[in-house]
Motif scaffolding. Sequence first.
Motif: not given
Length: 323
Positions: A123-142
Amino acid sequence: MAVTIKGTGSFLPEKVLTNFDLEKMVDTSDAWIRERTGMSERHIAENDTVASMSTEAAKKALEDAGKDASDVDLIIVATCTGEVMVPCTACKVQAEIGADNAVAFDINSACSGFLFALQTAAAYISSGMHRNALIIGAEMLSSIINWEDRSTCVLFGDGAGAAFVEKCEEGRGILSMAHGSNGAKGGVLYFRKKEADPAKEDEYEGKDAFVHMNGAEVYKFAVRQVPDCIEKVLSDAGLKASDVDHFVLHQANIRIIEAISKRLGVGMDHFPVNIEKTGNTSSASIPLLLDELNKSGKLKDGDTMVLSGFGGGLTYGACVLKW
Ligand code: UT7
């Protein structure tokens, strides 16, 4: 403006906890865990943190995309187990990788987290607000598991996965996306940061700071809601389930994935799984699997994929992506 995933990366902690190890800790068996969940082992963080795992996965995603940290506009970390609440994990990643030009924030939507991060970035990129993004999913469920509760401790694992997201030519990348939440059902899967005052009543039954889950309720929600959401994104993209090469779903339980495959009328050979080796890693599960597929060469240029996450909140979402 079309948006796609240009590179992926992941990180799994070194320590492996097998079903046989769990047999020595609680009243369970390798057979029960494998038959009911499809899991054999999971990784457990000992010397790692959510921030350090995120950083490692992020560096690999940048490398895969051929980008430098200074190119990154936006960093989003999806997590519900970050060791430090403020500053957020994404800011920690920004500092560690030296992405000085980026804005960074976390989102918490449990097992739907990575999918929601991808949709937010798109959504951010298609709006033109940002050119790119680094997205991360991370968990320490233990770190939030009651290791004496067999109904939850056998299910979860730790890890991180990342993707670099950028604009692309029309007709490629994300073709459609949908998401939803049902906050009224929040009590079926929750954990609180600190123990509640026993004198005070609230909507959550457990007073301790551990994960609580009504597994059967979450199971029912997943097998009903996820196929509906997938059918919606497919129809929005003008596609049928049989057009999809890979369904990359949140890895919560092999039986949930099998039920969804049956509902959609598509064979399990189109549903890659890694749950046997990772357990349920919440927001990390989709990017971990995506990176495995990408690095093993199983994703071909132009392949059609569906990504779908679901879990605590309750929350769910899906998108269709042309690789
Ligand atoms: O990622 C977030 C989303 N989470 C999910 O999607 C999880 C969804 N739910 C599930 O995957 C499944 O409901 C579970 C794997 C959590 C549980 O499987 P189930 O087939 O629904 O089992 P159950 O909870 O109905 O329990 C069946 C029996 C019970 O014993 P009784 O009452 O029949 O005597 C449990 O006490 O299995 C027992 N049990 C266990 N036995 C051995 C529960 N946990 C264990 C265990 N080992 N670890």
